[in-house]
Design a protein around this motif. Structure first.
Motif, PDB file in Angstrom:
ATOM      1  N   SER A   1       0.852  -1.194   0.000  1.00 55.57           N
ATOM      2  CA  SER A   1       0.000   0.000   0.000  1.00 55.57           C
ATOM      3  C   SER A   1       0.879   1.232   0.000  1.00 55.57           C
ATOM      4  CB  SER A   1      -0.885   0.028   1.250  1.00 55.57           C
ATOM      5  OG  SER A   1      -1.519   1.291   1.358  1.00 55.57           O
TER       6      SER A   1
ATOM      7  N   ARG B   1      -0.349   4.095   0.934  1.00 58.05           N
ATOM      8  CA  ARG B   1      -0.894   4.994   1.947  1.00 58.05           C
ATOM      9  C   ARG B   1       0.018   4.976   3.179  1.00 58.05           C
ATOM     10  NH1 ARG B   1      -5.547   5.309   4.664  1.00 58.05           N
ATOM     11  NH2 ARG B   1      -5.481   3.142   5.262  1.00 58.05           N
TER      12      ARG B   1
ATOM     13  N   THR C   1      -2.045  -2.458   5.617  1.00 54.53           N
ATOM     14  CA  THR C   1      -1.213  -3.510   5.020  1.00 54.53           C
ATOM     15  C   THR C   1       0.151  -3.578   5.704  1.00 54.53           C
ATOM     16  OG1 THR C   1      -2.353  -3.148   2.939  1.00 54.53           O
ATOM     17  CG2 THR C   1      -0.267  -4.341   2.817  1.00 54.53           C
TER      18      THR C   1
ATOM     19  N   GLY D   1     -10.020  -0.700  -5.219  1.00 49.71           N
ATOM     20  CA  GLY D   1     -10.806  -0.705  -6.451  1.00 49.71           C
ATOM     21  C   GLY D   1     -10.788  -2.073  -7.113  1.00 49.71           C
TER      22      GLY D   1
ATOM     23  N   SER E   1      -8.523  -6.330   3.398  1.00 50.00           N
ATOM     24  CA  SER E   1      -9.681  -5.541   2.994  1.00 50.00           C
ATOM     25  C   SER E   1     -10.342  -4.994   4.254  1.00 50.00           C
ATOM     26  CB  SER E   1     -10.658  -6.446   2.236  1.00 50.00           C
ATOM     27  OG  SER E   1     -11.953  -5.868   2.205  1.00 50.00           O
TER      28      SER E   1
HETATM   29  C1  LIG Z   1      -8.506   3.747  -2.979  1.00 49.98           C
HETATM   30  C2  LIG Z   1      -9.132   2.647  -2.180  1.00 49.98           C
HETATM   31  C3  LIG Z   1      -9.903   1.701  -2.813  1.00 49.98           C
HETATM   32  C4  LIG Z   1     -10.462   0.635  -2.106  1.00 49.98           C
HETATM   33  N1  LIG Z   1     -11.154  -0.331  -2.758  1.00 49.98           N
HETATM   34  C5  LIG Z   1     -11.536  -1.449  -2.094  1.00 49.98           C
HETATM   35  C6  LIG Z   1     -12.079  -2.555  -2.791  1.00 49.98           C
HETATM   36  O1  LIG Z   1     -12.241  -2.552  -4.001  1.00 49.98           O
HETATM   37  N2  LIG Z   1     -12.438  -3.653  -2.081  1.00 49.98           N
HETATM   38  C7  LIG Z   1     -12.275  -3.716  -0.732  1.00 49.98           C
HETATM   39  O2  LIG Z   1     -12.580  -4.748  -0.150  1.00 49.98           O
HETATM   40  N3  LIG Z   1     -11.746  -2.675  -0.050  1.00 49.98           N
HETATM   41  C8  LIG Z   1     -11.376  -1.562  -0.705  1.00 49.98           C
HETATM   42  N4  LIG Z   1     -10.795  -0.529  -0.024  1.00 49.98           N
HETATM   43  C9  LIG Z   1     -10.587  -0.684   1.404  1.00 49.98           C
HETATM   44  C10 LIG Z   1      -9.215  -1.278   1.624  1.00 49.98           C
HETATM   45  O3  LIG Z   1      -9.081  -2.588   1.160  1.00 49.98           O
HETATM   46  C11 LIG Z   1      -8.874  -1.296   3.074  1.00 49.98           C
HETATM   47  O4  LIG Z   1      -9.108  -0.050   3.654  1.00 49.98           O
HETATM   48  C12 LIG Z   1      -7.442  -1.678   3.225  1.00 49.98           C
HETATM   49  O5  LIG Z   1      -7.231  -2.147   4.470  1.00 49.98           O
HETATM   50  C13 LIG Z   1      -6.597  -0.482   2.961  1.00 49.98           C
HETATM   51  O6  LIG Z   1      -5.322  -0.904   3.081  1.00 49.98           O
HETATM   52  P1  LIG Z   1      -4.192   0.127   3.392  1.00 49.98           P
HETATM   53  O7  LIG Z   1      -4.550   0.805   4.688  1.00 49.98           O
HETATM   54  O8  LIG Z   1      -3.044  -0.770   3.525  1.00 49.98           O
HETATM   55  O9  LIG Z   1      -4.076   1.071   2.245  1.00 49.98           O
HETATM   56  C14 LIG Z   1     -10.260   0.552  -0.705  1.00 49.98           C
HETATM   57  C15 LIG Z   1      -9.482   1.525  -0.069  1.00 49.98           C
HETATM   58  C16 LIG Z   1      -8.906   2.553  -0.792  1.00 49.98           C
HETATM   59  C17 LIG Z   1      -8.027   3.545  -0.079  1.00 49.98           C
END
Ligand SMILES: Cc1cc2nc3c(=O)[nH]c(=O)nc-3n(C[C@H](O)[C@H](O)[C@H](O)COP(=O)(O)O)c2cc1C
Length: 205
Positions: free
Chosen positions: A9, A11, A16, A85, A115
């Protein structure tokens, strides 16, 4: 054996990275792990790939060398990615463009996705379906999907009465990491076999 984890990620403060750090700590408790390293893509530290990477001595090649050396010295990988996405984030896909068989070839990889909700399957399919051709990374059959990730792997405790899903995924993670280590041992032999690194065929099919 050295295991390199990648937190895919970009972010800052990514869930993650939290998951990857938990898994790194679990790996470090094992006797068969000599070293671990973490490549964290939070803040996008890795530049976009461009053609200068193919020029010997280019700035991009020099900038990338420490990252690639980290991969080259690993025996196995834990590739952690959120679902964004329905995809793997761009920063991870960009990093994967730099991988060749010199870095990741014929080394096992454990896919770990997360997720916020109940998905996380799409990036598993994406990594299994694409991206291994030139990199020649070998994703093992076992993978981990950490759903409702904000409630999971927040600490080391494992109390099913408090959080059954957290205890379950931690048990499953230990199983998956053990599988990865079994493959890591076996793949050492594979990399030493004659004819594996054939200069004529660096690009998969
Ligand atoms: C840009 C964006 C798109 C996302 N799209 C999905 C998705 O398609 N399916 C899903 O289950 N979660 C989605 N999420 C939620 C992320 O899977 C979840 O917040 C994840 O833990 C984020 O990981 P990170 O904190 O490591 O970036 C999305 C989050 C972001 C920021």
């Amino acid at each position: 054996m050295k295991i390199t984890l990648i937190s895919g990620s970009h972010r800052p403060e990514a869930q993650t990275f939290k998951v990857a750090t938990y898994l790194q700590n679990q790996l470090e408790k094992r006797d068969d792990v000599d070293a671990t390293s973490m490549i964290e893509l939070g803040g996008t530290p890795i530049p976009y790939w461009d053609e200068s990477f193919w020029q010997k001595g280019s700035d991009l090649r020099k900038d990338m060398e420490p990252w690639l050396e980290e991969l080259r010295t690993a025996d196995a990988f834990v590739v952690c990615t959120p679902e964004w996405g329905g995809m793997v984030p761009g920063a991870l896909k960009n990093f994967m463009l730099y991988w060749s068989e010199n870095e990741t070839g014929h080394k096992p990889g454990l896919i770990v996705t997360d997720s916020a909700g109940i998905n996380g399957a799409y990036p598993v399919a994406e990594l299994r379906g694409h991206g291994y051709k030139n990199a020649k990374i070998c994703y093992i059959p076992e993978h981990l999907i950490v759903r409702n990730v904000s409630n999971m792997m927040n600490d080391d405790s494992r109390d099913p009465d408090h959080n059954k899903h957290d205890a379950d995924i931690k048990d499953r993670a230990d199983y998956a990491l053990n599988m990865l280590m079994v493959y890591a041992r076996a793949f050492k032999d594979i990399r030493e076999a004659e004819g594996i690194f054939d200069q004529r065929y660096p690009f998969g099919m």
